[in-house]
Design an enzyme around this catalytic site. Sequence first.
Site, PDB file in Angstrom:
ATOM      1  N   LYS A  87      -4.880  64.169  44.607  1.00  0.00           N
ATOM      2  CA  LYS A  87      -4.155  64.302  45.703  1.00  0.00           C
ATOM      3  C   LYS A  87      -3.214  65.146  46.085  1.00  0.00           C
ATOM      4  CE  LYS A  87      -3.725  59.786  46.104  1.00  0.00           C
ATOM      5  NZ  LYS A  87      -3.287  58.141  46.014  1.00  0.00           N
ATOM      6  N   GLU A 127      -2.439  54.598  46.393  1.00  0.00           N
ATOM      7  CA  GLU A 127      -1.136  54.709  46.847  1.00  0.00           C
ATOM      8  C   GLU A 127      -1.145  55.650  47.977  1.00  0.00           C
ATOM      9  OE1 GLU A 127       1.210  57.069  43.949  1.00  0.00           O
ATOM     10  OE2 GLU A 127       2.775  57.159  45.155  1.00  0.00           O
ATOM     11  N   ARG A 177     -12.553  58.289  35.096  1.00  0.00           N
ATOM     12  CA  ARG A 177     -12.135  58.945  36.258  1.00  0.00           C
ATOM     13  C   ARG A 177     -13.534  60.143  36.559  1.00  0.00           C
ATOM     14  NH1 ARG A 177      -7.123  59.149  38.069  1.00  0.00           N
ATOM     15  NH2 ARG A 177      -7.026  60.868  39.663  1.00  0.00           N
TER      16      ARG A 177
HETATM   17  P1  ATP Z   1      -4.543  61.318  42.613  1.00  0.00           P
HETATM   18  O1  ATP Z   1      -4.593  61.797  41.342  1.00  0.00           O
HETATM   19  O2  ATP Z   1      -5.802  61.930  43.613  1.00  0.00           O
HETATM   20  O3  ATP Z   1      -3.673  60.990  43.288  1.00  0.00           O
HETATM   21  P2  ATP Z   1      -4.772  58.623  41.697  1.00  0.00           P
HETATM   22  O4  ATP Z   1      -5.356  57.716  40.890  1.00  0.00           O
HETATM   23  O5  ATP Z   1      -3.104  58.676  41.840  1.00  0.00           O
HETATM   24  O6  ATP Z   1      -5.528  59.986  42.359  1.00  0.00           O
HETATM   25  P3  ATP Z   1      -4.353  56.399  43.855  1.00  0.00           P
HETATM   26  O7  ATP Z   1      -4.106  56.471  45.214  1.00  0.00           O
HETATM   27  O8  ATP Z   1      -3.466  55.682  42.621  1.00  0.00           O
HETATM   28  O9  ATP Z   1      -4.733  57.768  43.449  1.00  0.00           O
HETATM   29  O10 ATP Z   1      -5.898  55.697  43.490  1.00  0.00           O
HETATM   30  C1  ATP Z   1      -6.295  54.363  43.753  1.00  0.00           C
HETATM   31  C2  ATP Z   1      -7.470  53.956  42.860  1.00  0.00           C
HETATM   32  O11 ATP Z   1      -8.637  55.013  42.997  1.00  0.00           O
HETATM   33  C3  ATP Z   1      -7.133  53.629  41.556  1.00  0.00           C
HETATM   34  O12 ATP Z   1      -7.502  52.628  40.919  1.00  0.00           O
HETATM   35  C4  ATP Z   1      -7.476  55.183  40.843  1.00  0.00           C
HETATM   36  O13 ATP Z   1      -8.014  54.701  39.506  1.00  0.00           O
HETATM   37  C5  ATP Z   1      -8.928  55.277  41.643  1.00  0.00           C
HETATM   38  N1  ATP Z   1      -9.381  56.728  41.447  1.00  0.00           N
HETATM   39  C6  ATP Z   1      -8.477  57.560  41.723  1.00  0.00           C
HETATM   40  N2  ATP Z   1      -8.931  58.841  41.407  1.00  0.00           N
HETATM   41  C7  ATP Z   1     -10.433  58.702  41.139  1.00  0.00           C
HETATM   42  C8  ATP Z   1     -11.175  59.638  40.564  1.00  0.00           C
HETATM   43  N3  ATP Z   1     -11.408  60.831  40.445  1.00  0.00           N
HETATM   44  N4  ATP Z   1     -12.240  58.759  39.872  1.00  0.00           N
HETATM   45  C9  ATP Z   1     -12.429  57.451  39.757  1.00  0.00           C
HETATM   46  N5  ATP Z   1     -11.377  56.622  40.453  1.00  0.00           N
HETATM   47  C10 ATP Z   1     -10.109  57.277  40.899  1.00  0.00           C
HETATM   48 MG    MG Z   2      -1.833  56.968  41.432  1.00  0.00          MG
END
Ligand code: ATP
Ligand code: MG
Length: 558
Positions: A272, A38, A262
């Site tokens: 983020k 995102e 994760r």
């Molecule tokens: P955040 O909570 O940091 O915003 P998010 O999962 O909402 O993380 P996205 O931009 O939606 O962030 O993530 C893109 C991809 O990266 C998704 O497939 C998510 O599952 C993966 N991802 C994000 N954070 C992690 C993590 N800590 N470990 C492994 N994969 C991750």
């Molecule tokens: Mg997300």
Amino acid sequence: MFTEEKKEEKSLNFLEEIVEADLQSGKYTQIITRFPPEPNGYLHIGHASSICLNFGLTKKFPGYTNLRFDDTNPVTEDTEYVESIKNDIRWLGFEWEHELYASDYFDILYNFALTLITKGLAYVDDSTSDEIAALKGTPTEPGKNSPFRDRTVEENLVLFERMKNGEFPDGSLTLRAKIDMAHMNMLMRDPILYRIKHAHHHRTGNNWCIYPMYDFAHGQSDSIETVTHSICTLEFAPHRELYDWIIEKLEIYPSRQYEFARRNLNYTVTSKRKLLQLVQEGYVNGWDDPRMPTLSGMRRRGYTPESIRDFCDRIGVARRENMIDVGLLEFCVREDLNKKALRRMVVLDPLKVVITNFPEGVTEMCHSENNPEDIAAGVREIPFSREILIEKEDFMEIPAKKYFRLAPGKMVRLKGAYIIQCDDFVKNESGEITEVRCSFIENSKSGQDTTGINVKGTLHWVSAAHAAPVEIRLYDRLFSVEDVSSEELDFKEYLNPDSLHVITGYAEPALLDSNPGDSFQFLRKGYFAADAESTAEKPVFNRTVTLRDNWAKASESK
Ligand code: ATP
Ligand code: MG
């Protein structure tokens, strides 16, 4: 701690096993994965793990990986983030097949919604979010049907179109799937598919005032792109039932969702939202602050893409969440930089040494290898003269046991130069040692035969007259406690007050021949990278990592 570990041919991880079985059974001839960020922040080390996993699968098996921006939330997204994400993925060493945007599918998704309404599987609800929540039930009690659940298809079609045309304010109506308010899985209790939001979107502008929810965008985007294996993190496991339900009812390409744990790193945050707070509230100097666990911060700090890929490879994929020790990441970067970084001498806390038997006004060139691990890196010249600088900690008036550095009457080797012996020292009124007086041993220059002279310590040094002052930023962990991920904690209260010290170091001239991003090993001090804003006039170096794991040592001695 990690040095014992050997890199062996690893067996397949559970996702690779699934893919291999799917290819062997003939279910697919190639696989398609996607990385779906995102664009509401910069990528962090957790994302690196997901990138390495998704792109890694299609490197190992036939197929390709798309980059899809999951940009269905207009409020938090920005093109600045889109650019940084692309830049970071390329830097990490991966290239996507197609650059895609979920927002490009808004028309298709709207039509999917019409299909569900027409099939009697979705309805427009006038309930407020509080009313919806009140009827949702609990994990042990069923929910209750909304009073608007039995609207006719025609009525729903008209209302949904009016929602799209902007006739209603934010939050007044929603489109919901008509599944089962008594379903065991709470997410299946008539989930919201669309909400009204009169907001500007970074790509579609003001074209839309209704936006699909995650569950009505993600799986459908996968399906539109014929993604075979849609890999997400564990918290989405309960969504899989809905993911499958929507695909089945729409009769579209059957993408499949798989979950992995994760990745969380200790002493930092990988969210983020929290990282954005640190940036916006000025706790760090931007997303690329070298203390940030963002890829841009790590790059600025001197981490290499190879070291991050190696780290992701070593932690692998897991089905259960756990905390990864940042020490492993540091181990990986040391391993990589040890092979690549040129060696330079820089004194961080100077003490003047006068070589009394060396003539005044004379400069003699010494030579030392740029990298003992890489003969091809060649040798460099280092000027030597009567006055040199060494580290304060490398001299002791009354040496402790096993102290093999400089002390009255003791000898040390100066790296690449002579063996010197300490004859005397000078103190000021407040008792500080301000100068050490030594003599050099003739014919003891590095490379000459010095059998018979027993010297244990080798010191780094710089010639005082030739030393160049450079700004050095000593970075340490951003947080002072291991686990700051809990939502109950105010994570900002646990920031490490000593995460940055700025000092002036004194460098041998060869260090000035560097460009932003270049990495060096400062002998005995650690790995340092020329900062993005470092110039010839004002050189700045960031400490990437110390040579040894000081934290592990500190906790061992406790
Ligand atoms: P955040 O909570 O940091 O915003 P998010 O999962 O909402 O993380 P996205 O931009 O939606 O962030 O993530 C893109 C991809 O990266 C998704 O497939 C998510 O599952 C993966 N991802 C994000 N954070 C992690 C993590 N800590 N470990 C492994 N994969 C991750
Ligand atoms: Mg997300």
